[in-house]
Design an enzyme around this catalytic site. Sequence first.
Site, PDB file in Angstrom:
ATOM      1  N   LYS A  47      39.164 -13.844 -28.190  1.00 24.04           N
ATOM      2  CA  LYS A  47      37.885 -13.054 -27.511  1.00 24.04           C
ATOM      3  C   LYS A  47      36.433 -13.441 -26.693  1.00 24.04           C
ATOM      4  CE  LYS A  47      38.485 -10.283 -32.375  1.00 24.04           C
ATOM      5  NZ  LYS A  47      37.473 -10.114 -33.715  1.00 24.04           N
ATOM      6  N   GLY A  48      36.589 -14.732 -27.044  1.00 30.18           N
ATOM      7  CA  GLY A  48      35.631 -15.040 -26.526  1.00 30.18           C
ATOM      8  C   GLY A  48      34.402 -14.727 -24.944  1.00 30.18           C
ATOM      9  N   ASP A 104      35.627 -18.716 -22.528  1.00 24.48           N
ATOM     10  CA  ASP A 104      34.442 -19.133 -23.225  1.00 24.48           C
ATOM     11  C   ASP A 104      33.428 -20.427 -22.539  1.00 24.48           C
ATOM     12  OD1 ASP A 104      36.058 -19.359 -25.116  1.00 24.48           O
ATOM     13  OD2 ASP A 104      34.931 -18.527 -26.679  1.00 24.48           O
ATOM     14  N   ASP A 107      36.493 -27.208 -26.095  1.00 21.26           N
ATOM     15  CA  ASP A 107      35.727 -27.926 -27.098  1.00 21.26           C
ATOM     16  C   ASP A 107      36.467 -28.959 -27.327  1.00 21.26           C
ATOM     17  OD1 ASP A 107      34.111 -27.927 -29.584  1.00 21.26           O
ATOM     18  OD2 ASP A 107      35.303 -27.527 -30.806  1.00 21.26           O
ATOM     19  N   LYS A 135      31.607 -28.287 -24.199  1.00 22.65           N
ATOM     20  CA  LYS A 135      31.130 -29.741 -24.707  1.00 22.65           C
ATOM     21  C   LYS A 135      32.346 -30.885 -24.685  1.00 22.65           C
ATOM     22  CE  LYS A 135      30.925 -26.727 -28.540  1.00 22.65           C
ATOM     23  NZ  LYS A 135      30.733 -26.556 -29.814  1.00 22.65           N
TER      24      LYS A 135
END
Length: 179
Positions: A47-48, A104, A107, A135
């Site tokens: 959903k991000g 989004d 990571d 990140k």
Amino acid sequence: MDKQTFESKIKRVVISEQEIKTAVRGLGERISREYENKPLLLLGILKGSFVFLSDLCREITIPCEVEFMAAKSYYSGTESSGNVTITYDIKRDISKYNVIIVEDIIDTGRTLKDIVKLLKDRNPISLKVFTLLDKPSRRLVDFEADEALFTIPDFFVIGYGLDCGEIYRNLPYIAEFSE
Ligand code: IMP
Ligand code: MG
């Protein structure tokens, strides 16, 4: 969750609404130039990415289509479970499209590495990955986006589509989450 608790966990704004807007506008302009006269499909990872995608598509001035896929890697809280499952897949043939994956945040890199592999097997004309946030210090697998709008250090962020336990997606900026 009450409003006071909600607000108390927003530690500080990391990327402001205006900074996001400027960066998203720039990306929209680049996409509009690069993909002119090419069948373009924006593929948001739910959903991000829903906020980023909805702003980005309105900065694109050429024809484009929109689809979504859903993948889950964070089941709750702030730590990755380490396995990625596709919970909603696109139903159409992507072989006639230049596909842009809109994400989004990258990571560990696991989610996108799996998704990219899956989509490459479906032979799109081209495939690129544009992410709002990256990140890189958290990477566990070898994966890089074609473009990241912002690179951030290793802390958990919320807002502009990103959640913590499904809350905070509606913040108009990116904030550091206070554990
Ligand atoms: P990856 O597979 O570890 O790269 O995980 C990517 C997914 O984890 C993203 O699409 C987000 O949904 C979630 N995620 C990773 N870091 C954060 C964060 O700082 N805040 C909120 N969600 C995050
Ligand atoms: Mg995501």
